[in-house]
Design a protein around this motif. Structure first.
Motif, mmCIF file in Angstrom:
data_model
loop_
_atom_site.group_PDB
_atom_site.id
_atom_site.type_symbol
_atom_site.label_atom_id
_atom_site.label_comp_id
_atom_site.label_asym_id
_atom_site.label_seq_id
_atom_site.Cartn_x
_atom_site.Cartn_y
_atom_site.Cartn_z
ATOM 1 N N ARG A 46 42.740 -135.572 57.694
ATOM 2 C CA ARG A 46 42.245 -135.158 59.018
ATOM 3 C C ARG A 46 40.928 -134.402 58.898
ATOM 4 N NH1 ARG A 46 48.076 -133.971 59.994
ATOM 5 N NH2 ARG A 46 48.865 -135.702 61.272
ATOM 6 N N GLN A 83 38.691 -134.962 56.537
ATOM 7 C CA GLN A 83 37.719 -136.017 56.269
ATOM 8 C C GLN A 83 37.340 -136.726 57.569
ATOM 9 O OE1 GLN A 83 36.144 -137.006 53.518
ATOM 10 N NE2 GLN A 83 37.412 -136.773 51.709
ATOM 11 N N LEU A 84 38.330 -136.975 58.415
ATOM 12 C CA LEU A 84 38.068 -137.647 59.685
ATOM 13 C C LEU A 84 37.146 -136.807 60.557
ATOM 14 C CD1 LEU A 84 38.555 -139.824 61.817
ATOM 15 C CD2 LEU A 84 40.669 -138.639 62.452
ATOM 16 N N GLU A 85 37.407 -135.514 60.638
ATOM 17 C CA GLU A 85 36.554 -134.621 61.429
ATOM 18 C C GLU A 85 35.123 -134.624 60.909
ATOM 19 O OE1 GLU A 85 36.348 -129.906 62.795
ATOM 20 O OE2 GLU A 85 38.090 -130.686 61.721
ATOM 21 N N ALA A 91 33.645 -137.045 59.247
ATOM 22 C CA ALA A 91 33.045 -138.353 59.537
ATOM 23 C C ALA A 91 32.562 -138.430 60.978
ATOM 24 C CB ALA A 91 34.054 -139.455 59.245
ATOM 25 N N LEU A 92 33.340 -137.894 61.898
ATOM 26 C CA LEU A 92 32.962 -137.924 63.307
ATOM 27 C C LEU A 92 31.747 -137.039 63.572
ATOM 28 C CD1 LEU A 92 36.504 -137.832 64.955
ATOM 29 C CD2 LEU A 92 34.930 -139.777 64.821
ATOM 30 N N GLU A 95 28.839 -138.952 62.823
ATOM 31 C CA GLU A 95 28.874 -140.223 63.542
ATOM 32 C C GLU A 95 29.040 -141.425 62.611
ATOM 33 O OE1 GLU A 95 25.586 -140.498 66.208
ATOM 34 O OE2 GLU A 95 25.898 -138.487 67.017
ATOM 35 N N TYR A 125 31.341 -143.841 62.126
ATOM 36 C CA TYR A 125 32.519 -144.379 62.786
ATOM 37 C C TYR A 125 33.262 -145.391 61.923
ATOM 38 C CZ TYR A 125 30.289 -142.052 66.688
ATOM 39 O OH TYR A 125 29.719 -141.097 67.489
ATOM 40 N N ALA A 146 35.375 -143.259 59.797
ATOM 41 C CA ALA A 146 36.381 -142.637 60.662
ATOM 42 C C ALA A 146 37.516 -143.610 60.974
ATOM 43 C CB ALA A 146 35.725 -142.157 61.955
ATOM 44 N N ARG A 169 41.419 -143.036 60.084
ATOM 45 C CA ARG A 169 42.490 -143.084 61.090
ATOM 46 C C ARG A 169 43.614 -144.007 60.635
ATOM 47 N NH1 ARG A 169 38.141 -143.408 64.959
ATOM 48 N NH2 ARG A 169 37.909 -141.435 66.090
#
Length: 211
Positions: free
Chosen positions: A55, A57-59, A61-62, A65, A67, A70, A74
Motif C-alpha cells: 500500500r 508503494q501504491l501511494e 506510485a500515485l 502519477e 499509473y 499503480a 493494486r
C-alpha cells in the motif's frame, strides 16, 4: 547547466558578415518523467512484502502519477488479500475438523503458542494461557462421541491481513437428541509461517432449538 548529448544539443550554422556562427539549442528533461522512471526502478515487490508495504508503494506510485505501476500494485494487493483470507478460512475449517473428531492431538495441533492464547467456552469464564486452554479442551472433547456429534457453520464472515485474521460464525451443534446454536468468534495468527488459532469465544445464541 546543459546536458551535452545528441538528444539535447543541436547546432545550426548561419552567416553573419560572411563569417559562420553557431547557435546552441537545448532542451531540458522533464522532471515528472525523471521521477516516474526512478519510481519504476524502485517499485519491486515479491511475496515477502506485507500488505502495508504494498500500500505504501501504491501511494508512492500515485504521487508521481505512475499509473502503470499503480495498477500492478493494486493487483498484487488484491491477490495477497485473497490469499490471506483463504488461509484463514482453511485454518478455521481445521479447527472445527479437530472439534468434530474429538481428538485432543488434532486440537492441540491447530492452536498457537503464547500467553495471549485464550478460550471462552459457552457459559464459562475466560481461560488464558496455552496449557490451561488445552486442559479445558481435554475436558470438552472427552465427552464427544464423533459419530454422534456434528457441527455445521452458518453466517461465516472472514477478515484477514498479513499476520492476523478472525472469523465470526454461528455453530449449529447436533449431538444425540439435542441441538444448539453457538455464536463464535475465532482469532487466528500466523506463527512460523502457519496459521493457528489463538482465541475462541463461544456464547449461547439468543435461542436454542430442541427436538
Amino acid at each position: 547547466m546543459f546536458l551535452r548529448s545528441s538528444a539535447t544539443l543541436h547546432h545550426a550554422s548561419a552567416s553573419v558578415s560572411g563569417r559562420p556562427t553557431t547557435q546552441l539549442i537545448t532542451s531540458r528533461p522533464q522532471l515528472r518523467c525523471s521521477r516516474r522512471s526512478s519510481f519504476v526502478a524502485r517499485a519491486v515487490w515479491d511475496e515477502s512484502m506485507t500488505l502495508a508495504d504494498l500500500r505504501n508503494q501504491l501511494e508512492a506510485a500515485l504521487k508521481v502519477e505512475d499509473y502503470k505501476a499503480a495498477a500492478k500494485l493494486r493487483d498484487a494487493i488484491q491477490q495477497k488479500s485473497i490469499d490471506a483470507k483463504l488461509a484463514v478460512e482453511d485454518a478455521n475449517e481445521k479447527f472445527y475438523s479437530a472439534f468434530r473428531s474429538g481428538d485432543i492431538k488434532l486440537m492441540d495441533a491447530v492452536w498457537g503458542e503464547g500467553d495471549h492464547v485464550q478460550v471462552v467456552h459457552p457459559g464459562a469464564s475466560c481461560i488464558a494461557g496455552r496449557e490451561a486452554v488445552m486442559d479445558s479442551w481435554k475436558a470438552v472433547l472427552k465427552n464427544i462421541r464423533p459419530r454422534a456429534f456434528r457441527i455445521s457453520l452458518e453466517d461465516v464472515r472472514v477478515y484477514a491481513s498479513d499476520g492476523q485474521g478472525y472469523v465470526t460464525c454461528v455453530e449449529v451443534m447436533d449431538a444425540d437428541d439435542s441441538k444448539g446454536r453457538i455464536v463464535a468468534t475465532n482469532i487466528f495468527e500466523k506463527q512460523n509461517g502457519k496459521w493457528v488459532i489463538t482465541m475462541h469465544h463461544g456464547s449461547v445464541a439468543p435461542f436454542i432449538m430442541r427436538r
